[in-house]
Design an enzyme around this catalytic site. Structure first.
Site, PDB file in Angstrom:
ATOM      1  N   ASN A  93       0.817  -1.176   0.002  1.00  0.00           N
ATOM      2  CA  ASN A  93       0.135  -0.217  -0.006  1.00  0.00           C
ATOM      3  C   ASN A  93       1.013   1.308   0.177  1.00  0.00           C
ATOM      4  OD1 ASN A  93       0.669  -0.942   2.733  1.00  0.00           O
ATOM      5  ND2 ASN A  93      -1.215   0.247   3.621  1.00  0.00           N
ATOM      6  N   GLU A 107       0.403   5.023   0.749  1.00  0.00           N
ATOM      7  CA  GLU A 107      -0.690   6.095   0.927  1.00  0.00           C
ATOM      8  C   GLU A 107      -0.084   7.682   0.469  1.00  0.00           C
ATOM      9  OE1 GLU A 107      -1.016   5.468   5.297  1.00  0.00           O
ATOM     10  OE2 GLU A 107      -2.133   3.655   4.997  1.00  0.00           O
ATOM     11  N   CYS A 164      -4.161   0.760  -2.363  1.00  0.00           N
ATOM     12  CA  CYS A 164      -3.757  -0.611  -1.746  1.00  0.00           C
ATOM     13  C   CYS A 164      -3.003  -1.686  -2.412  1.00  0.00           C
ATOM     14  CB  CYS A 164      -5.195  -1.476  -1.855  1.00  0.00           C
ATOM     15  SG  CYS A 164      -6.469  -0.721  -0.764  1.00  0.00           S
ATOM     16  N   GLU A 186      -2.902  -4.721  -3.041  1.00  0.00           N
ATOM     17  CA  GLU A 186      -3.650  -5.709  -4.116  1.00  0.00           C
ATOM     18  C   GLU A 186      -3.389  -4.818  -5.604  1.00  0.00           C
ATOM     19  OE1 GLU A 186      -4.684  -4.823  -1.110  1.00  0.00           O
ATOM     20  OE2 GLU A 186      -5.988  -6.493  -0.438  1.00  0.00           O
ATOM     21  N   CYS A 217     -10.450  -5.188  -0.202  1.00  0.00           N
ATOM     22  CA  CYS A 217     -11.614  -4.002   0.006  1.00  0.00           C
ATOM     23  C   CYS A 217     -12.139  -4.195  -1.051  1.00  0.00           C
ATOM     24  CB  CYS A 217     -10.654  -2.646   0.172  1.00  0.00           C
ATOM     25  SG  CYS A 217     -10.189  -1.922  -1.184  1.00  0.00           S
ATOM     26  N   CYS A 233     -10.462  -2.945  -4.386  1.00  0.00           N
ATOM     27  CA  CYS A 233      -9.695  -4.114  -4.898  1.00  0.00           C
ATOM     28  C   CYS A 233     -10.233  -5.433  -5.419  1.00  0.00           C
ATOM     29  CB  CYS A 233      -8.432  -4.678  -3.864  1.00  0.00           C
ATOM     30  SG  CYS A 233      -7.620  -3.292  -3.352  1.00  0.00           S
TER      31      CYS A 233
HETATM   32  N1  THU Z   1      -5.158  -1.748   2.510  1.00  0.00           N
HETATM   33  C1  THU Z   1      -4.655  -2.539   1.625  1.00  0.00           C
HETATM   34  O1  THU Z   1      -3.447  -2.204   1.042  1.00  0.00           O
HETATM   35  N2  THU Z   1      -5.201  -3.586   1.215  1.00  0.00           N
HETATM   36  C2  THU Z   1      -6.400  -3.900   1.920  1.00  0.00           C
HETATM   37  O2  THU Z   1      -6.948  -5.049   1.562  1.00  0.00           O
HETATM   38  C3  THU Z   1      -7.248  -3.194   2.776  1.00  0.00           C
HETATM   39  C4  THU Z   1      -6.454  -1.813   3.121  1.00  0.00           C
HETATM   40  C5  THU Z   1      -4.546  -0.288   2.672  1.00  0.00           C
HETATM   41  C6  THU Z   1      -4.970   0.770   2.409  1.00  0.00           C
HETATM   42  C7  THU Z   1      -4.666   1.890   3.364  1.00  0.00           C
HETATM   43  O3  THU Z   1      -3.400   2.390   3.258  1.00  0.00           O
HETATM   44  C8  THU Z   1      -4.499   1.065   4.897  1.00  0.00           C
HETATM   45  O4  THU Z   1      -4.408  -0.334   4.261  1.00  0.00           O
HETATM   46  C9  THU Z   1      -5.555   1.088   5.846  1.00  0.00           C
HETATM   47  O5  THU Z   1      -7.035   1.232   4.877  1.00  0.00           O
END
Ligand code: THU
Length: 129
Positions: free
Chosen positions: A41, A43, A52, A54, A85, A88
């Site tokens: 991920n 941000e 994300c 994925e 999520c 994704c």
């Molecule tokens: N996130 C992911 O990378 N994958 C997931 O399956 C769920 C959420 C990340 C997005 C954000 O950077 C952090 O997790 C919190 O939501």
């Protein structure tokens, strides 16, 4: 001992850029031809621009010409391990819903077929006139 895909996802997790949530995620996607693609991920201070793990892994795979996938392992520190999520799920489903998704965390692992996580995704056929 972890399998190769889970190992790749766990190693990637360390590189996650998650200064806002503190929730680090690593993903590893196995293509039908055996190649492994990783993502984390990423941000952003403008929170909604966050990617994300994925979707970053899928982008890496498509960039290298892979479009068919067998498995995705997602590593986080969530207990129980969390499923991808909704965004994704939809993005992964673009390439087919046969793949198996495994979520791994400190308390163990859980797995699903992508088709069970998103049984009726929006698809190219919905765009047909
Ligand atoms: N996130 C992911 O990378 N994958 C997931 O399956 C769920 C959420 C990340 C997005 C954000 O950077 C952090 O997790 C919190 O939501």
């Amino acid at each position: 001992m972890k399998d190769r895909l889970a190992q790749a996802a766990a190693e990637a997790q360390a590189n996650a850029y998650a200064p806002y949530s503190g929730y680090k995620v690593g993903a590893a996607l196995q293509a039908e031809d055996g190649r492994i693609f990783i993502g984390v991920n990423v941000e952003n201070a403008s929170y909604g621009l966050t990617n994300c793990a994925e979707r970053v892994a899928l982008g890496a795979a498509v960039t290298s010409g892979a479009r068919r996938f067998d498995r995705l392992v997602v590593v986080s520190d969530a207990s129980p391990p969390s499923a991808p999520c909704g965004a994704c799920r939809q993005v992964l489903a673009e390439m087919g819903t046969d793949m198996v998704i495994e979520a791994v965390g400190p308390s163990g692992s859980r797995s699903w077929k992508l088709t069970d996580l998103i049984p009726d995704p929006f698809g190219a056929e919905d765009l047909a006139p």
